[in-house]
Enzyme design. Structure first.
Site, PDB file in Angstrom:
ATOM      1  N   TYR A  48      -5.727 -10.523   7.803  1.00  0.00           N
ATOM      2  CA  TYR A  48      -6.883 -10.629   8.506  1.00  0.00           C
ATOM      3  C   TYR A  48      -6.733  -9.889   9.872  1.00  0.00           C
ATOM      4  CZ  TYR A  48      -8.140 -14.260   5.540  1.00  0.00           C
ATOM      5  OH  TYR A  48      -8.464 -15.271   4.281  1.00  0.00           O
ATOM      6  N   HIS A  61      -0.848 -14.886  -0.268  1.00  0.00           N
ATOM      7  CA  HIS A  61      -2.213 -14.403  -0.404  1.00  0.00           C
ATOM      8  C   HIS A  61      -2.766 -13.774  -1.678  1.00  0.00           C
ATOM      9  CE1 HIS A  61      -5.481 -12.937   2.790  1.00  0.00           C
ATOM     10  NE2 HIS A  61      -5.952 -13.253   1.954  1.00  0.00           N
TER      11      HIS A  61
END
Length: 294
Positions: A53, A115
């Site tokens: 992010y 992730h």
């Protein structure tokens, strides 16, 4: 079902995790800092970020300021981050994680996830997470975006079972098979994109339920996820919506209305393995950390 913003679920390693929190995907550092400060001021107990992010530094700043502003201690907030695809592998994960802790301004996270299951690397990445866990740098370890085959393979090689699988989950994408598999193995399911990229917010049947309960469509969806036993982390960068997203504890959906939303499932994933270069698709998305000007 009696729920409140402090409600927790006990993970399979005995750690209590809040059922509700703030997500910060697609927020720059400055915005993430402010969102985290607002969330903590309004009673949130969980924050979810990721290296990909590009805003771990902002989250760390928001966490530090938010704790001080609200008289909280670090242990009062459940912090999750994730291992970036480009860092996967044993030693590379260990090295990268140290940088993540520094950006987050903490010496441990409550939960760290893989992730995505990068082909031929996720088992070695998991071995690194087991070391991080044993060293006390993470209170729990889990995965994100793992289908049943990859989750089963991981568990075959692991010495520590994942506590959680974070998946795309919302009224239009309910991950029925994966949810059943996780439930069978005492692995919690956590929703990313819990509001369905906004598409579910304009669903006519959910709009009718919002009128019935005098709530927003987002509040109805969040309440449905909580009553369904899903951990949910809706994202917002506006204080008004951060407040509203947490205002879901003064009503309860009926069994019939739960069933109505369950019936909206289209198994409509927005992205999956074939979209990524690491899965052999050379035309897929480039695996990069989102970069922000600040």
């Amino acid at each position: 079902m009696s729920l409140n913003v402090k409600s927790t679920v006990k993970l399979n390693n005995g750690v209590d995790m809040p059922r509700f929190g703030l997500g910060v995907w697609k927020s720059d550092n400055a915005t993430a800092t402010q969102s985290v400060r607002w969330a903590l001021a309004h009673g949130y107990k969980a924050i979810d970020t990721a290296k990909q992010y590009g805003n771990e530094a902002g989250v760390g700043e928001g966490l530090t300021k938010g704790l001080a502003e609200n008289g909280l201690k670090r242990e009062d907030v459940f912090l999750t981050t994730k291992i970036f695809n480009g860092d996967e592998g044993y030693q590379s994960t260990l090295d990268a994680f140290e940088g993540q802790l520094k950006r987050l301004q903490t010496d441990y996270v409550d939960l760290v996830l893989i992730h995505w299951p990068v082909t031929d690397k996720y088992n070695e990445t998991w071995r690194a997470l087991e070391k991080i866990y044993r060293e006390g740098k993470a209170r729990a370890i889990g995965v994100s975006n793992f289908d049943i085959n990859r989750l089963r393979d991981l568990m075959k090689h692991a010495s520590i079972k994942p506590v959680l699988n974070q998946m795309e989950f919302n009224p239009l994408e309910q991950e029925t098979d994966i949810r059943a598999f996780c439930s069978k193995h005492n692995i919690e399911l956590e929703a990313w994109s819990p509001l369905g990229h906004g598409e579910a917010l304009t669903n006519p049947q959910i709009e009718n339920l919002a009128k019935k309960y005098n709530k927003s469509t987002a509040q109805v969806i969040i309440r449905w996820e909580l009553q369904s036993g899903i951990i949910t982390i809706p994202k917002s960068t506006h204080e008004q919506y951060i407040i509203e997203n947490a205002d879901v504890y003064d009503f309860e959906l009926s069994d019939d209305d739960i069933a109505l939303i369950n019936g909206l499932n289209l198994d409509k994933r927005s992205i999956w393995y074939g979209d990524f270069q690491w899965n052999g698709n050379h035309d897929g998305n480039v695996d990069a950390v989102d970069q922000w000007d600040n």
